[in-house]
Write a protein that holds these residues in place. Structure first.
Motif, PDB file in Angstrom:
ATOM      1  N   GLY A 178     -34.691  -6.507  40.597  1.00 45.15           N
ATOM      2  CA  GLY A 178     -35.256  -6.393  39.187  1.00 45.15           C
ATOM      3  C   GLY A 178     -35.360  -4.849  38.613  1.00 45.15           C
ATOM      4  O   GLY A 178     -35.008  -3.885  39.419  1.00 45.15           O
ATOM      5  N   PRO A 179     -35.580  -4.627  37.362  1.00 47.20           N
ATOM      6  CA  PRO A 179     -35.751  -3.447  36.843  1.00 47.20           C
ATOM      7  C   PRO A 179     -36.633  -2.586  37.238  1.00 47.20           C
ATOM      8  O   PRO A 179     -37.768  -2.953  38.039  1.00 47.20           O
ATOM      9  N   SER A 180     -36.684  -1.241  37.205  1.00 42.21           N
ATOM     10  CA  SER A 180     -37.749  -0.249  37.536  1.00 42.21           C
ATOM     11  C   SER A 180     -38.997  -0.523  36.894  1.00 42.21           C
ATOM     12  O   SER A 180     -39.108  -1.270  35.698  1.00 42.21           O
ATOM     13  N   ILE A 181     -39.913  -0.149  37.254  1.00 39.54           N
ATOM     14  CA  ILE A 181     -41.549  -0.137  36.700  1.00 39.54           C
ATOM     15  C   ILE A 181     -41.579   1.157  35.850  1.00 39.54           C
ATOM     16  O   ILE A 181     -41.387   2.171  36.601  1.00 39.54           O
ATOM     17  N   ASN A 182     -41.962   0.872  34.766  1.00 45.42           N
ATOM     18  CA  ASN A 182     -42.544   2.181  33.761  1.00 45.42           C
ATOM     19  C   ASN A 182     -43.851   2.026  33.698  1.00 45.42           C
ATOM     20  O   ASN A 182     -44.619   1.051  33.393  1.00 45.42           O
ATOM     21  N   TYR A 183     -44.522   3.291  33.967  1.00 50.92           N
ATOM     22  CA  TYR A 183     -45.927   3.497  33.679  1.00 50.92           C
ATOM     23  C   TYR A 183     -46.087   5.042  33.179  1.00 50.92           C
ATOM     24  O   TYR A 183     -45.921   6.013  33.643  1.00 50.92           O
ATOM     25  N   GLN A 184     -46.749   5.044  32.038  1.00 54.18           N
ATOM     26  CA  GLN A 184     -46.626   6.104  31.102  1.00 54.18           C
ATOM     27  C   GLN A 184     -45.411   6.743  31.083  1.00 54.18           C
ATOM     28  O   GLN A 184     -44.346   6.174  30.460  1.00 54.18           O
ATOM     29  N   SER A 185     -45.250   7.847  31.704  1.00 54.55           N
ATOM     30  CA  SER A 185     -43.782   8.581  31.440  1.00 54.55           C
ATOM     31  C   SER A 185     -43.086   8.537  32.615  1.00 54.55           C
ATOM     32  O   SER A 185     -42.009   9.055  32.956  1.00 54.55           O
ATOM     33  N   LYS A 186     -43.465   7.715  33.788  1.00 53.77           N
ATOM     34  CA  LYS A 186     -42.871   7.672  34.999  1.00 53.77           C
ATOM     35  C   LYS A 186     -42.004   6.460  35.338  1.00 53.77           C
ATOM     36  O   LYS A 186     -42.648   5.374  34.791  1.00 53.77           O
ATOM     37  N   HIS A 187     -41.081   6.441  35.870  1.00 53.19           N
ATOM     38  CA  HIS A 187     -40.236   5.554  36.057  1.00 53.19           C
ATOM     39  C   HIS A 187     -40.112   5.263  37.772  1.00 53.19           C
ATOM     40  O   HIS A 187     -39.793   6.179  38.446  1.00 53.19           O
ATOM     41  N   GLU A 188     -40.556   4.052  38.335  1.00 50.96           N
ATOM     42  CA  GLU A 188     -40.262   3.873  39.757  1.00 50.96           C
ATOM     43  C   GLU A 188     -39.546   2.712  40.126  1.00 50.96           C
ATOM     44  O   GLU A 188     -39.685   1.627  39.307  1.00 50.96           O
ATOM     45  N   GLU A 189     -38.514   2.973  40.778  1.00 47.47           N
ATOM     46  CA  GLU A 189     -37.734   1.871  41.340  1.00 47.47           C
ATOM     47  C   GLU A 189     -38.454   0.780  42.075  1.00 47.47           C
ATOM     48  O   GLU A 189     -39.451   1.311  43.137  1.00 47.47           O
ATOM     49  N   LEU A 190     -38.281  -0.363  42.004  1.00 45.21           N
ATOM     50  CA  LEU A 190     -39.057  -1.443  43.146  1.00 45.21           C
ATOM     51  C   LEU A 190     -38.002  -1.380  44.609  1.00 45.21           C
ATOM     52  O   LEU A 190     -37.029  -1.116  44.652  1.00 45.21           O
ATOM     53  N   PRO A 191     -39.084  -1.406  45.608  1.00 43.49           N
ATOM     54  CA  PRO A 191     -38.486  -1.311  46.848  1.00 43.49           C
ATOM     55  C   PRO A 191     -37.521  -2.409  47.387  1.00 43.49           C
ATOM     56  O   PRO A 191     -38.244  -3.488  47.815  1.00 43.49           O
ATOM     57  N   LEU A 192     -36.333  -2.360  47.038  1.00 45.50           N
ATOM     58  CA  LEU A 192     -35.598  -3.536  47.562  1.00 45.50           C
ATOM     59  C   LEU A 192     -35.695  -3.936  48.934  1.00 45.50           C
ATOM     60  O   LEU A 192     -35.560  -2.948  49.799  1.00 45.50           O
TER      61      LEU A 192
END
Length: 134
Positions: free
Chosen positions: A11-25
């Protein structure tokens, strides 16, 4: 033989405030076989997108009436040996008394499971589950 595969965190990356994190596939692959009616052998692999594959395996013996014995190895447990042990008790309905789940898995009415795993300096893990079917 039963074979399975699953892809987790697609799925898409997770956005928290100004930070974008990729999900660990994570790709999960597994297989199970019953060499005898009361014995189950299983193995599975976790294959992360970035990292080495991890193996898990276990066995289950169901030839003791309502009692099921289990043992396995968790490859993710770096703090200890990775060995796990446990047991389950299945009580049946319709006047069948204490009977193995192998006789008729659809008649289970009460299930109790216990598992133990050591985690080195982190201590021990005792997992208990209770279920009721109707």
């Amino acid at each position: 033989i039963t074979l399975c595969a699953a892809l987790q965190n697609l799925g898409p990356s997770i956005n928290y405030q100004s930070k974008h994190e990729e999900l660990p596939l994570l790709l999960k692959l597994g297989a199970a076989v019953r060499p005898r009616k009361e014995v189950l052998l299983a193995i599975d692999f976790d294959v992360p997108k970035d990292g080495a594959a991890v193996m898990h395996f276990g066995t289950q013996y169901e030839g003791l009436g309502p009692l099921t014995l289990r043992a396995g190895y968790n490859g993710r447990n770096n703090a200890a040996s990775g060995l796990t042990v446990g047991f389950g008790i299945n009580l049946m309905r319709e006047g069948t008394g204490l009977v193995s789940e192998l006789d008729n898995p659809k008649k289970r009415i009460f299930m109790f499971d216990y598992a133990f795993a050591a985690f080195g300096d982190l201590g021990q893990s005792h997992r208990i589950s209770v279920g009721y079917g109707w």
